[in-house]
Design an enzyme around this catalytic site. Structure first.
Site, PDB file in Angstrom:
ATOM      1  N   ASP A   1      -5.347  -1.577   7.567  1.00 23.78           N
ATOM      2  CA  ASP A   1      -6.623  -1.589   8.296  1.00 23.78           C
ATOM      3  C   ASP A   1      -7.405  -2.861   7.951  1.00 23.78           C
ATOM      4  O   ASP A   1      -8.017  -3.486   8.817  1.00 23.78           O
ATOM      5  CB  ASP A   1      -7.484  -0.366   7.928  1.00 23.78           C
ATOM      6  CG  ASP A   1      -7.343   0.783   8.927  1.00 23.78           C
ATOM      7  OD1 ASP A   1      -6.234   0.963   9.467  1.00 23.78           O
ATOM      8  OD2 ASP A   1      -8.337   1.496   9.162  1.00 23.78           O
TER       9      ASP A   1
ATOM     10  N   ASP B   1      -1.764   2.078   3.896  1.00 28.48           N
ATOM     11  CA  ASP B   1      -2.721   2.580   4.891  1.00 28.48           C
ATOM     12  C   ASP B   1      -3.997   1.735   4.841  1.00 28.48           C
ATOM     13  O   ASP B   1      -4.494   1.251   5.860  1.00 28.48           O
ATOM     14  CB  ASP B   1      -3.032   4.050   4.565  1.00 28.48           C
ATOM     15  CG  ASP B   1      -4.043   4.663   5.524  1.00 28.48           C
ATOM     16  OD1 ASP B   1      -3.940   4.393   6.735  1.00 28.48           O
ATOM     17  OD2 ASP B   1      -4.944   5.397   5.066  1.00 28.48           O
TER      18      ASP B   1
ATOM     19  N   TYR C   1       0.511  11.206  -0.481  1.00 25.93           N
ATOM     20  CA  TYR C   1       0.419  11.921   0.784  1.00 25.93           C
ATOM     21  C   TYR C   1       1.262  13.197   0.785  1.00 25.93           C
ATOM     22  O   TYR C   1       0.935  14.152   1.469  1.00 25.93           O
ATOM     23  CB  TYR C   1       0.929  11.036   1.935  1.00 25.93           C
ATOM     24  CG  TYR C   1      -0.096  10.119   2.554  1.00 25.93           C
ATOM     25  CD1 TYR C   1      -0.834   9.241   1.780  1.00 25.93           C
ATOM     26  CD2 TYR C   1      -0.307  10.128   3.919  1.00 25.93           C
ATOM     27  CE1 TYR C   1      -1.761   8.395   2.349  1.00 25.93           C
ATOM     28  CE2 TYR C   1      -1.230   9.281   4.506  1.00 25.93           C
ATOM     29  CZ  TYR C   1      -1.957   8.423   3.723  1.00 25.93           C
ATOM     30  OH  TYR C   1      -2.864   7.583   4.309  1.00 25.93           O
TER      31      TYR C   1
ATOM     32  N   LYS D   1      -0.179  -0.701  -8.520  1.00 27.02           N
ATOM     33  CA  LYS D   1      -1.288  -0.513  -9.464  1.00 27.02           C
ATOM     34  C   LYS D   1      -0.630  -0.173 -10.804  1.00 27.02           C
ATOM     35  O   LYS D   1      -0.917   0.847 -11.437  1.00 27.02           O
ATOM     36  CB  LYS D   1      -2.218   0.605  -8.949  1.00 27.02           C
ATOM     37  CG  LYS D   1      -3.520   0.736  -9.704  1.00 27.02           C
ATOM     38  CD  LYS D   1      -4.512  -0.393  -9.488  1.00 27.02           C
ATOM     39  CE  LYS D   1      -5.692  -0.242 -10.424  1.00 27.02           C
ATOM     40  NZ  LYS D   1      -6.619  -1.390 -10.374  1.00 27.02           N
TER      41      LYS D   1
HETATM   42  C1  LIG Z   1      -4.256   9.862  10.404  1.00 26.83           C
HETATM   43  C2  LIG Z   1      -3.663   9.527   9.078  1.00 26.83           C
HETATM   44  C3  LIG Z   1      -2.818  10.664   8.604  1.00 26.83           C
HETATM   45  C4  LIG Z   1      -2.849   8.213   9.106  1.00 26.83           C
HETATM   46  C5  LIG Z   1      -2.384   7.854   7.698  1.00 26.83           C
HETATM   47  O1  LIG Z   1      -3.157   7.965   6.736  1.00 26.83           O
HETATM   48  O2  LIG Z   1      -1.229   7.472   7.571  1.00 26.83           O
HETATM   49  C6  LIG Z   1      -3.557   6.994   9.672  1.00 26.83           C
HETATM   50  O3  LIG Z   1      -4.633   6.568   8.900  1.00 26.83           O
HETATM   51  C7  LIG Z   1      -2.558   5.867   9.843  1.00 26.83           C
HETATM   52  O4  LIG Z   1      -2.796   4.770   9.312  1.00 26.83           O
HETATM   53  O5  LIG Z   1      -1.550   6.074  10.524  1.00 26.83           O
HETATM   54 MG   LIG Z   2      -4.678   4.465   8.596  1.00 32.81          MG
END
Ligand SMILES: CC(C)[C@H](C(=O)O)[C@@H](O)C(=O)O
Ligand SMILES: [Mg+2]
Ligand SMILES: NC(=O)c1ccc[n+]([C@@H]2O[C@H](COP(=O)([O-])OP(=O)(O)OC[C@H]3O[C@@H](n4cnc5c(N)ncnc54)[C@H](O)[C@@H]3O)[C@@H](O)[C@H]2O)c1
Length: 356
Positions: free
Chosen positions: A250, A246, A135, A190
């Site tokens: 999710d 990230d 990032y 990884k």
């Molecule tokens: C919007 C984006 C920059 C962010 C990330 O990738 O960290 C989001 O997906 C999160 O999980 O907070």
């Molecule tokens: Mg995210």
């Protein structure tokens, strides 16, 4: 206690309004000040993270954040895109430790994507490193044979990197958290392919020696993604890098019923924190009053616990959320037959009422 309130874009404004409602109903004395961020700030001031917004966040004990982004900004140059606001806040405030707890509340066992027996009692803590990795690694950009600018680029590149101190500090956060839980850390990497994550694994292993009471295991990220849906209860504390965290968080959200249930806390080393749901601005449902505000309300509870020393108030909110779920109230994302469908504001009102 000073809280900077940054609702942002899309459903961000709708869900933050509900969390603010709940905070106000606690009867504590907070100073809350709002500011524009993300696409909304870009429209008004030409920048997704204006100086005023950043200063407000820096001066606050905690930031309550909604979400930023919209497809309509896809063509903007990267530094002006709404998502840069949340990345900038994380970087400027040094918020390196991101806690994303995936808890399957007993009332939502049936709403999970997995069979009830796989998620009943599920309580995983994903600890995502938040200010390093691909990032933020340099160099990054595009190369062209012509003038260095898009269009006409020949290739694009980002750099995955982690320094020893960055890995050591997030590993310590994970081991300390595990000490208060079931004393088990899974470090996700990884290492079979990437130098960055072989180094990650080595450093986490070294730090682990300082915590002989905590069991440490290592797992490749592809296997971890699979194990999360095969046998999620095998995990307790999961520590991983920015990008893997990230994605895995999710994925883990669906074990709890919905991404609308997954709160998060992003902390620096001064207990200052930014609290936001793990999801985004959901442009597909924005403005319809149907977004689930519970991830944001639960993030506000984390804010009370971690940054404002208000453990009792945090627990009150969490109990109230479980009460409204027990009453059968559901936003559409967690709705199932036999429950009562409500909108964003009704859900917030119900939580306020359940505070007692
Ligand atoms: C919007 C984006 C920059 C962010 C990330 O990738 O960290 C989001 O997906 C999160 O999980 O907070
Ligand atoms: Mg995210
Ligand atoms: N921290 C942040 O601000 C943040 C986080 C993730 C994505 N984003 C941004 O949000 C925008 C949309 O991204 P996306 O669609 O990939 O991810 P998203 O998380 O916004 O939405 C994914 C799906 O989940 C649903 N969803 C999300 N939150 C919900 C809620 N509270 N209640 C009910 N349903 C919910 C959405 O309707 C959508 O179908 C993009 O611009 C992205 O960059 C911002």
């Amino acid at each position: 206690m000073k809280i900077a309130v940054l609702p942002g874009d899309g459903i961000g404004t709708e869900i933050v309004a509900e969390a603010v409602k709940v905070l106000k109903a606690l009867g504590l004395s907070f100073e809350m000040e709002s500011a524009l961020v993300g696409g909304a700030a870009y429209e008004a001031h030409g920048h997704p993270l204006p100086e005023f917004t950043l200063k407000l966040a820096q001066a606050a004990d905690a930031v309550l954040f909604g979400a930023v982004g919209d497809w309509k900004y896809d063509k903007l140059d990267r530094p002006l895109r709404p998502e840069q606001a949340i990345l900038g806040l994380r970087k400027h405030l040094g918020l390196f430790a991101n806690f994303r707890p995936a808890i399957c509340y007993e009332q939502l066992v049936g709403a999970s994507s997995l069979k009830p027996e796989l998620v009943a009692g599920l309580d995983i803590l994903i600890i995502r490193e938040l200010t390093g990795d691909i990032y933020f690694g340099q160099p990054r950009g595009r190369r062209t044979a012509v003038d260095g600018h898009f269009p006409g680029a020949e290739e694009a590149f980002d750099t995955m990197r982690y320094s020893r101190p960055e890995i050591e500090r997030i590993a310590r956060v994970a081991f300390e958290a595990a000490r208060k839980r079931s004393k088990k850390v899974t470090s996700v990497d990884k290492a079979n392919v990437l130098e960055t994550f072989q180094f990650w694994k080595d450093v986490v292993t070294e730090v682990g020696k300082e915590y002989p009471d905590v069991a440490l295991d290592h797992m490749y990220v592809d296997n971890a993604a699979m194990q999360l849906v095969k046998a999620p209860k095998k995990f307790d504390v999961v520590v991983t890098g920015n990008m893997f965290g990230d994605i895995l968080s999710d994925e883990a959200s669906m074990l709890t019923g919905s991404i609308g249930m997954l709160p998060s806390a992003s902390l620096n080393d001064k207990k200052q924190g930014l609290y936001e749901p793990s999801h985004g601005s959901a442009p597909d449902i924005a403005g319809k009053g149907v977004a689930n505000p519970l991830a944001t309300i639960l993030s506000a509870a984390m804010m009370l616990r971690f940054s404002l020393n208000q453990e009792e108030a945090a627990a009150r909110i969490e109990t109230a959320v479980q009460k409204v779920l027990a009453q059968g109230l559901r936003t559409p994302d967690i709705y199932s037959e036999g429950t009562t469908q409500v909108g964003t504001a009704q859900m917030g009102d119900a939580v306020v009422k359940a505070l007692g």
